[in-house]
Motif scaffolding. Structure first.
Motif, PDB file in Angstrom:
ATOM      1  N   ALA A 160      29.251 -10.403  25.665  1.00  0.00           N
ATOM      2  CA  ALA A 160      29.803 -10.383  27.024  1.00  0.00           C
ATOM      3  C   ALA A 160      30.062 -11.780  27.574  1.00  0.00           C
ATOM      4  O   ALA A 160      30.990 -11.982  28.358  1.00  0.00           O
ATOM      5  CB  ALA A 160      28.869  -9.621  27.964  1.00  0.00           C
ATOM      6  N   PHE A 161      29.255 -12.758  27.177  1.00  0.00           N
ATOM      7  CA  PHE A 161      29.395 -14.094  27.737  1.00  0.00           C
ATOM      8  C   PHE A 161      29.916 -15.104  26.715  1.00  0.00           C
ATOM      9  O   PHE A 161      29.769 -16.306  26.888  1.00  0.00           O
ATOM     10  CB  PHE A 161      28.041 -14.552  28.301  1.00  0.00           C
ATOM     11  N   PHE A 162      30.541 -14.598  25.664  1.00  0.00           N
ATOM     12  CA  PHE A 162      31.054 -15.499  24.629  1.00  0.00           C
ATOM     13  C   PHE A 162      32.075 -16.506  25.167  1.00  0.00           C
ATOM     14  O   PHE A 162      32.128 -17.642  24.672  1.00  0.00           O
ATOM     15  CB  PHE A 162      31.667 -14.689  23.485  1.00  0.00           C
ATOM     16  N   PRO A 163      32.909 -16.161  26.160  1.00  0.00           N
ATOM     17  CA  PRO A 163      33.844 -17.173  26.673  1.00  0.00           C
ATOM     18  C   PRO A 163      33.172 -18.446  27.177  1.00  0.00           C
ATOM     19  O   PRO A 163      33.825 -19.480  27.298  1.00  0.00           O
ATOM     20  CB  PRO A 163      34.559 -16.430  27.823  1.00  0.00           C
ATOM     21  N   PHE A 164      31.868 -18.383  27.465  1.00  0.00           N
ATOM     22  CA  PHE A 164      31.169 -19.557  27.983  1.00  0.00           C
ATOM     23  C   PHE A 164      30.221 -20.160  26.941  1.00  0.00           C
ATOM     24  O   PHE A 164      29.293 -20.886  27.292  1.00  0.00           O
ATOM     25  CB  PHE A 164      30.358 -19.178  29.231  1.00  0.00           C
ATOM     26  N   HIS A 165      30.433 -19.865  25.670  1.00  0.00           N
ATOM     27  CA  HIS A 165      29.437 -20.213  24.650  1.00  0.00           C
ATOM     28  C   HIS A 165      29.274 -21.720  24.447  1.00  0.00           C
ATOM     29  O   HIS A 165      28.268 -22.155  23.896  1.00  0.00           O
ATOM     30  CB  HIS A 165      29.780 -19.537  23.326  1.00  0.00           C
ATOM     31  N   THR A 166      30.241 -22.513  24.892  1.00  0.00           N
ATOM     32  CA  THR A 166      30.116 -23.965  24.728  1.00  0.00           C
ATOM     33  C   THR A 166      29.526 -24.651  25.949  1.00  0.00           C
ATOM     34  O   THR A 166      29.270 -25.863  25.903  1.00  0.00           O
ATOM     35  CB  THR A 166      31.489 -24.585  24.432  1.00  0.00           C
ATOM     36  N   THR A 167      29.307 -23.922  27.039  1.00  0.00           N
ATOM     37  CA  THR A 167      28.878 -24.568  28.289  1.00  0.00           C
ATOM     38  C   THR A 167      27.681 -23.910  28.965  1.00  0.00           C
ATOM     39  O   THR A 167      26.972 -24.568  29.727  1.00  0.00           O
ATOM     40  CB  THR A 167      30.039 -24.583  29.309  1.00  0.00           C
ATOM     41  N   LEU A 168      27.429 -22.615  28.717  1.00  0.00           N
ATOM     42  CA  LEU A 168      26.467 -21.861  29.519  1.00  0.00           C
ATOM     43  C   LEU A 168      25.027 -22.316  29.281  1.00  0.00           C
ATOM     44  O   LEU A 168      24.547 -22.338  28.145  1.00  0.00           O
ATOM     45  CB  LEU A 168      26.589 -20.366  29.219  1.00  0.00           C
ATOM     46  N   LYS A 169      24.330 -22.667  30.388  1.00  0.00           N
ATOM     47  CA  LYS A 169      22.930 -23.089  30.331  1.00  0.00           C
ATOM     48  C   LYS A 169      22.002 -22.144  31.087  1.00  0.00           C
ATOM     49  O   LYS A 169      20.829 -22.020  30.741  1.00  0.00           O
ATOM     50  CB  LYS A 169      22.783 -24.502  30.899  1.00  0.00           C
TER      51      LYS A 169
END
Length: 486
Positions: free
Chosen positions: A262-271
């Motif tokens: 579900a949150f793969f679009p943010f995989h490079t930034t999500l903390k």
């Protein structure tokens, strides 16, 4: 001769103008940096507080006059300036330098309530004796301008700086009407966050904002959806691929499911991922491994009843995992084995009846410490090797159903942590009998526990003696443990 007289008259007129007898000084041109600030400020959405507190918007004055409504009774409060000076924000097109001693200064002792009369002076200068009570006339110059000086730049008061910073200049947000009912909020002009509240009615509306609006920047520090009636599945299609966030807060809504990736679009930034206070029953924990930089995962106050075991969730950077106030009724073996940097694990206020073998095993635990909160469950038994791999731990077992503290379970934990351990067990129906001898007879062991109450003795641990528990055998493993060097 007539021509000479005309020349002389012309020269006298010119001298009179330059001496201040005729037209006032021409208005100064705004500095390039100031012109740029004003131009950019047109893009800024003012908050309601931006014009409160007696401030006058630039469009509210003409020629630098201060209308009575812009201040309390038409007065300039002495606390808003340095020594009764008129702040630059009170006029439009004409600033009165706060520290200019020639050409605009109002001495602190010469003002009478800070009132601004409408008399004129010559050349726009305001010497202390030129006005009654040192008052500053708004019509003193063309447009009410007073030439700036070096002293005026250096002598800005803190209140004037505060009035300037209330208008936050930020080019990271789209136009407000483009993202209604959500809002874009600037943080010091260097980052921005997108917030949506109760006026957001559908998940489709949120998707349209995130995917169809042209945002000035591709990355924002935070997305917050709080207090809505949204009741839908959280999935990757909800976000699109145009924007990324460091933090996603979907709190106090009615989301009921987190889909695969579900949150793969943010995989490079999500903390930080905060899903507290929803109606989540199912969370696809294994796909959380898509987030290699995730440090905090908050799932409190939901309806989650299952977490997979056997290292299904692998997050090398995760430090905080909170699944408290859910409906968990079992912990699978190795549920948290893929979280080597975990520092806080909150499983309190669930319905866990026992801790099975390797339920809290974290091999190669690399964090400096680990706090495990299992309070307010229904834990009545702890199996051997339920805890392992942790080097330093605080174990909270308060308000459960424990009747004993088995040595075969807890001593290995004491030895593995080399004394870097604290266990809280107060609020359990403990039956302090000979099985407690390994604690009562050894003060080194006893200090790793809180001063818990033995209900059957009506005594706290520190007051319990060997004879109180029915006597302790002389044999058995009752020696102390090797502690970590300080």
């Amino acid at each position: 001769m007539t021509f000479c007289k005309l020349q002389l008259a012309f020269l006298l007129v010119m001298l009179a103008i330059h001496a201040g007898w005729g037209d006032p000084l021409p208005p100064r041109r705004m500095a390039a940096s100031e012109e740029n600030r004003v131009t950019r400020a047109k893009m800024v959405v003012r908050s309601p507080s931006a014009t409160s507190g007696g401030q006058v918007p630039p469009s509210s004055t003409s020629g630098g006059q201060v209308p009575p409504s812009s201040t309390s009774g038409g007065q300039v409060p002495s606390s808003s300036t340095s020594g009764g000076q008129v702040p630059p924000s009170s006029t439009s097109g004409g600033q009165v330098p706060p520290s200019s001693t020639s050409g605009g200064q109002v001495p602190p002792s010469s003002t009478s309530g800070g009132q601004v009369p409408s008399s004129s002076t010559s050349g726009g200068q305001v010497p202390p004796s030129a006005t009654s009570g040192g008052q500053v006339p708004p019509s003193a110059t063309s447009g009410g301008q007073v030439p700036p000086s070096a002293a005026s730049v250096q002598g800005r008061s803190s209140s004037e700086k505060a009035s300037r910073t209330e208008i936050i200049i930020c080019n990271l947000c789209p136009l407000p009407e483009e993202i209604l009912p959500c809002k874009c909020v600037c943080n010091n002009g260097t980052s921005a966050e997108l917030t949506c509240g109760p006026d957001l009615l559908t998940c489709t509306e949120l998707t349209d904002i995130l995917t169809m609006v042209s945002f000035p920047a591709p990355h924002y520090i935070r997305l917050r959806v709080d207090g809505t009636q949204l009741q839908c599945k959280i999935e990757a299609e909800m976000w699109g691929a145009a924007l990324t966030f460091e933090e996603v807060h979907l709190v106090n809504n009615y989301f009921d499911m987190v889909d695969n990736h579900a949150f793969f679009p943010f995989h490079t930034t999500l903390k930080v991922l905060n899903l507290e206070k929803n109606a989540l029953r199912f969370v696809n924990f294994p796909t959380m491994s898509d987030q290699p930089f995730l440090e905090t995962l908050l799932l409190s106050d939901n309806e989650i009843d299952f977490m997979p075991g056997y290292s299904a969730m692998e997050l090398d950077a995760l430090r905080v995992l909170m699944v408290d106030r859910n409906k968990l009724c079992r912990l699978q073996p190795n549920t948290f084995a893929g979280l080597p940097r975990l520092e806080l694990l909150d499983l309190s206020h669930n319905a866990i009846p026992k801790l099975e073998e390797e339920a809290l095993r974290i091999p190669d635990h690399a964090a400096p410490h680990l706090l495990v909160n299992l309070s307010s469950n229904s834990i009545a038994s702890i199996e051997k090797n339920a805890f392992s791999g942790v080097q330093s731990a605080w174990l909270d077992l308060r308000r459960n159903a424990l009747e004993t503290l088995p040595e075969v379970v807890l001593r290995p934990l004491v030895e593995e942590t080399r004394g870097a351990l604290h266990i809280s067990v107060d609020g359990n129906p403990l039956n302090c009998d000979p099985d407690f001898c390994w604690i009562v007879k050894n003060q080194t062991i006893a200090k790793y526990f809180d001063n818990f109450l033995c209900p059957n003795l009506n005594k706290y641990l520190n007051d319990v003696k060997v004879e109180d528990v029915g006597g302790c055998p002389s044999n058995g493993k009752l020696s102390g443990v090797t502690t970590r060097p300080s």
